[in-house]
Design a protein around this motif. Sequence first.
Motif, PDB file in Angstrom:
ATOM      1  N   VAL A  49     -78.042  29.648  42.208  1.00  0.00           N
ATOM      2  CA  VAL A  49     -78.947  30.539  41.468  1.00  0.00           C
ATOM      3  C   VAL A  49     -78.579  32.007  41.638  1.00  0.00           C
ATOM      4  O   VAL A  49     -79.311  32.901  41.191  1.00  0.00           O
ATOM      5  N   GLY A  50     -77.462  32.285  42.312  1.00  0.00           N
ATOM      6  CA  GLY A  50     -77.042  33.676  42.497  1.00  0.00           C
ATOM      7  C   GLY A  50     -77.993  34.432  43.417  1.00  0.00           C
ATOM      8  O   GLY A  50     -78.391  33.942  44.476  1.00  0.00           O
ATOM      9  N   PHE A  51     -78.412  35.626  42.980  1.00  0.00           N
ATOM     10  CA  PHE A  51     -79.276  36.480  43.792  1.00  0.00           C
ATOM     11  C   PHE A  51     -80.754  36.328  43.435  1.00  0.00           C
ATOM     12  O   PHE A  51     -81.567  37.184  43.781  1.00  0.00           O
ATOM     13  N   ASP A  52     -81.105  35.224  42.787  1.00  0.00           N
ATOM     14  CA  ASP A  52     -82.506  35.010  42.390  1.00  0.00           C
ATOM     15  C   ASP A  52     -83.446  34.954  43.600  1.00  0.00           C
ATOM     16  O   ASP A  52     -84.572  35.447  43.543  1.00  0.00           O
ATOM     17  N   ASN A  53     -82.967  34.337  44.684  1.00  0.00           N
ATOM     18  CA  ASN A  53     -83.818  34.251  45.874  1.00  0.00           C
ATOM     19  C   ASN A  53     -84.108  35.625  46.456  1.00  0.00           C
ATOM     20  O   ASN A  53     -85.224  35.885  46.935  1.00  0.00           O
ATOM     21  N   PHE A  54     -83.128  36.522  46.415  1.00  0.00           N
ATOM     22  CA  PHE A  54     -83.342  37.874  46.943  1.00  0.00           C
ATOM     23  C   PHE A  54     -84.257  38.681  46.024  1.00  0.00           C
ATOM     24  O   PHE A  54     -85.062  39.488  46.501  1.00  0.00           O
ATOM     25  N   GLU A  55     -84.147  38.445  44.729  1.00  0.00           N
ATOM     26  CA  GLU A  55     -85.054  39.115  43.791  1.00  0.00           C
ATOM     27  C   GLU A  55     -86.484  38.613  44.006  1.00  0.00           C
ATOM     28  O   GLU A  55     -87.440  39.413  43.992  1.00  0.00           O
ATOM     29  N   ARG A  56     -86.616  37.319  44.216  1.00  0.00           N
ATOM     30  CA  ARG A  56     -87.943  36.761  44.493  1.00  0.00           C
ATOM     31  C   ARG A  56     -88.494  37.319  45.808  1.00  0.00           C
ATOM     32  O   ARG A  56     -89.692  37.612  45.923  1.00  0.00           O
ATOM     33  N   LEU A  57     -87.620  37.465  46.779  1.00  0.00           N
ATOM     34  CA  LEU A  57     -88.023  37.999  48.079  1.00  0.00           C
ATOM     35  C   LEU A  57     -88.551  39.427  47.942  1.00  0.00           C
ATOM     36  O   LEU A  57     -89.535  39.812  48.593  1.00  0.00           O
ATOM     37  N   TRP A  58     -87.910  40.212  47.100  1.00  0.00           N
ATOM     38  CA  TRP A  58     -88.302  41.603  46.887  1.00  0.00           C
ATOM     39  C   TRP A  58     -89.726  41.710  46.327  1.00  0.00           C
ATOM     40  O   TRP A  58     -90.435  42.683  46.607  1.00  0.00           O
ATOM     41  N   ASN A  59     -90.137  40.703  45.568  1.00  0.00           N
ATOM     42  CA  ASN A  59     -91.461  40.722  44.938  1.00  0.00           C
ATOM     43  C   ASN A  59     -92.485  39.832  45.636  1.00  0.00           C
ATOM     44  O   ASN A  59     -93.568  39.605  45.099  1.00  0.00           O
ATOM     45  N   ASP A  60     -92.139  39.345  46.832  1.00  0.00           N
ATOM     46  CA  ASP A  60     -93.013  38.420  47.556  1.00  0.00           C
ATOM     47  C   ASP A  60     -93.928  39.214  48.495  1.00  0.00           C
ATOM     48  O   ASP A  60     -93.474  39.763  49.509  1.00  0.00           O
ATOM     49  N   SER A  61     -95.205  39.267  48.195  1.00  0.00           N
ATOM     50  CA  SER A  61     -96.153  40.030  49.010  1.00  0.00           C
ATOM     51  C   SER A  61     -96.322  39.424  50.400  1.00  0.00           C
ATOM     52  O   SER A  61     -96.532  40.154  51.384  1.00  0.00           O
ATOM     53  N   ASP A  62     -96.231  38.094  50.505  1.00  0.00           N
ATOM     54  CA  ASP A  62     -96.346  37.450  51.814  1.00  0.00           C
ATOM     55  C   ASP A  62     -95.193  37.854  52.729  1.00  0.00           C
ATOM     56  O   ASP A  62     -95.380  38.071  53.935  1.00  0.00           O
ATOM     57  N   PHE A  63     -93.996  37.943  52.170  1.00  0.00           N
ATOM     58  CA  PHE A  63     -92.845  38.360  52.965  1.00  0.00           C
ATOM     59  C   PHE A  63     -93.007  39.800  53.436  1.00  0.00           C
ATOM     60  O   PHE A  63     -92.747  40.112  54.608  1.00  0.00           O
ATOM     61  N   TRP A  64     -93.461  40.688  52.570  1.00  0.00           N
ATOM     62  CA  TRP A  64     -93.634  42.092  52.964  1.00  0.00           C
ATOM     63  C   TRP A  64     -94.741  42.233  53.996  1.00  0.00           C
ATOM     64  O   TRP A  64     -94.671  43.092  54.884  1.00  0.00           O
ATOM     65  N   ASN A  65     -95.756  41.402  53.896  1.00  0.00           N
ATOM     66  CA  ASN A  65     -96.820  41.409  54.901  1.00  0.00           C
ATOM     67  C   ASN A  65     -96.260  41.002  56.271  1.00  0.00           C
ATOM     68  O   ASN A  65     -96.560  41.634  57.290  1.00  0.00           O
ATOM     69  N   ALA A  66     -95.425  39.951  56.286  1.00  0.00           N
ATOM     70  CA  ALA A  66     -94.807  39.506  57.537  1.00  0.00           C
ATOM     71  C   ALA A  66     -93.855  40.563  58.085  1.00  0.00           C
ATOM     72  O   ALA A  66     -93.826  40.824  59.297  1.00  0.00           O
ATOM     73  N   LEU A  67     -93.075  41.191  57.192  1.00  0.00           N
ATOM     74  CA  LEU A  67     -92.141  42.234  57.621  1.00  0.00           C
ATOM     75  C   LEU A  67     -92.895  43.417  58.217  1.00  0.00           C
ATOM     76  O   LEU A  67     -92.464  44.006  59.219  1.00  0.00           O
ATOM     77  N   ARG A  68     -94.035  43.781  57.631  1.00  0.00           N
ATOM     78  CA  ARG A  68     -94.829  44.900  58.148  1.00  0.00           C
ATOM     79  C   ARG A  68     -95.290  44.616  59.576  1.00  0.00           C
ATOM     80  O   ARG A  68     -95.230  45.491  60.442  1.00  0.00           O
ATOM     81  N   HIS A  69     -95.713  43.383  59.825  1.00  0.00           N
ATOM     82  CA  HIS A  69     -96.149  43.029  61.174  1.00  0.00           C
ATOM     83  C   HIS A  69     -94.980  43.084  62.156  1.00  0.00           C
ATOM     84  O   HIS A  69     -95.146  43.520  63.307  1.00  0.00           O
ATOM     85  N   ASN A  70     -93.800  42.638  61.733  1.00  0.00           N
ATOM     86  CA  ASN A  70     -92.629  42.733  62.596  1.00  0.00           C
ATOM     87  C   ASN A  70     -92.282  44.182  62.909  1.00  0.00           C
ATOM     88  O   ASN A  70     -91.859  44.508  64.027  1.00  0.00           O
ATOM     89  N   ILE A  71     -92.444  45.058  61.932  1.00  0.00           N
ATOM     90  CA  ILE A  71     -92.162  46.477  62.161  1.00  0.00           C
ATOM     91  C   ILE A  71     -93.158  47.065  63.147  1.00  0.00           C
ATOM     92  O   ILE A  71     -92.790  47.876  64.017  1.00  0.00           O
ATOM     93  N   TYR A  72     -94.438  46.678  63.032  1.00  0.00           N
ATOM     94  CA  TYR A  72     -95.426  47.119  64.024  1.00  0.00           C
ATOM     95  C   TYR A  72     -94.972  46.721  65.426  1.00  0.00           C
ATOM     96  O   TYR A  72     -95.026  47.515  66.370  1.00  0.00           O
ATOM     97  N   MET A  73     -94.535  45.456  65.555  1.00  0.00           N
ATOM     98  CA  MET A  73     -94.057  44.983  66.845  1.00  0.00           C
ATOM     99  C   MET A  73     -92.802  45.730  67.279  1.00  0.00           C
ATOM    100  O   MET A  73     -92.630  46.063  68.461  1.00  0.00           O
ATOM    101  N   LEU A  74     -91.929  46.000  66.321  1.00  0.00           N
ATOM    102  CA  LEU A  74     -90.671  46.671  66.612  1.00  0.00           C
ATOM    103  C   LEU A  74     -90.896  48.073  67.170  1.00  0.00           C
ATOM    104  O   LEU A  74     -90.116  48.568  67.984  1.00  0.00           O
ATOM    105  N   VAL A  75     -91.972  48.705  66.741  1.00  0.00           N
ATOM    106  CA  VAL A  75     -92.280  50.058  67.211  1.00  0.00           C
ATOM    107  C   VAL A  75     -93.050  50.015  68.529  1.00  0.00           C
ATOM    108  O   VAL A  75     -92.712  50.720  69.485  1.00  0.00           O
TER     109      VAL A  75
END
Length: 307
Positions: A49-75
């Motif tokens: 499917v090429g880069f479709d998964n990465f495009e989907r990832l960019w628009n996935d609110s659940d993924f960004w929510n998880a990433l935000r929590h990881n960044i909180y932990m990272l800091v």
Amino acid sequence: MQHGKYRFIVGFLALPVIVYAIFVISPFVQAFQISMTDWSGLVGTAKFVGFDNFERLWNDSDFWNALRHNIYMLVAVPIVTLALGLFFAFMLNVGGKRRKNEVITGVTGSKFYRFVFFFPQVISITIIAVIWWNVYNPDPQDGMLNSLLSAVGLDNLTNAWLGEKSLALLCIMAVMVWANVGFYVVLFSAAMASIPRDIYEACLLDGANRIQTFFRITLPLLWDTVQTGWVYMGIIAMDAFALVQIMSVNMGGPNGATDVMPLRLYVTAFTNSQFGYASAMGIAMLIVTMAFAILTMRFARRERIEF
């Protein structure tokens, strides 16, 4: 003679490099290959499917929510863990009262305290998660924390803890700090032991207090160790999978308040059978972790101090 030296070096490193390439580099390459497919995990079902998964990832609110929590932990987690590790190590090595023949000495019983601090390192992370889940249990009878608060008359401070959206992530981060600070107490203690006592004694005899000694002597001489510890703690903060899976409500709850990238990857792959999309998350995690490590090593770089 020179050619013989290079042949020896190549021959000595060839096998470790091959093993590293097979078991470390190869899985990353395969993960990137899988991330370009829509694969359910069954043999023969992969569809490019090429880069479709990465495009989907960019628009996935659940993924960004998880990433935000990881960044909180990272800091937060590396700062608190390393700060406590430095403080306790400094007190164990330099914080004792002056004795007759020693200007610099650690607190009484410092060897015992090192053992106590290091003890969580020998406990499985699964056991740690189960222990602290019981500590945070909201039941006033079974929950250790709520029972303690009630016993000392602080019933108004009892809470649902892991069931409270605003507190759940903080509770898990506190466990991460507790589980790892002992390692850095021992690490920094070993590094401080290599600093000549004459340097400390000269500073104290010149009128410097403990705080000035720490920031002017100890921290600069330990900076390389602190920098390495920061990268290591950042990698731990980017993971947090076991603690979140075991301790959180409904794996990442309540209402996604403790969701993190590794848990989101696990659910996507093994619950939803979307291995291609999960591999794209893994690639994103790799990029974030590498960026953190490179930026830390770049901006925390200082001139090496010899002593």
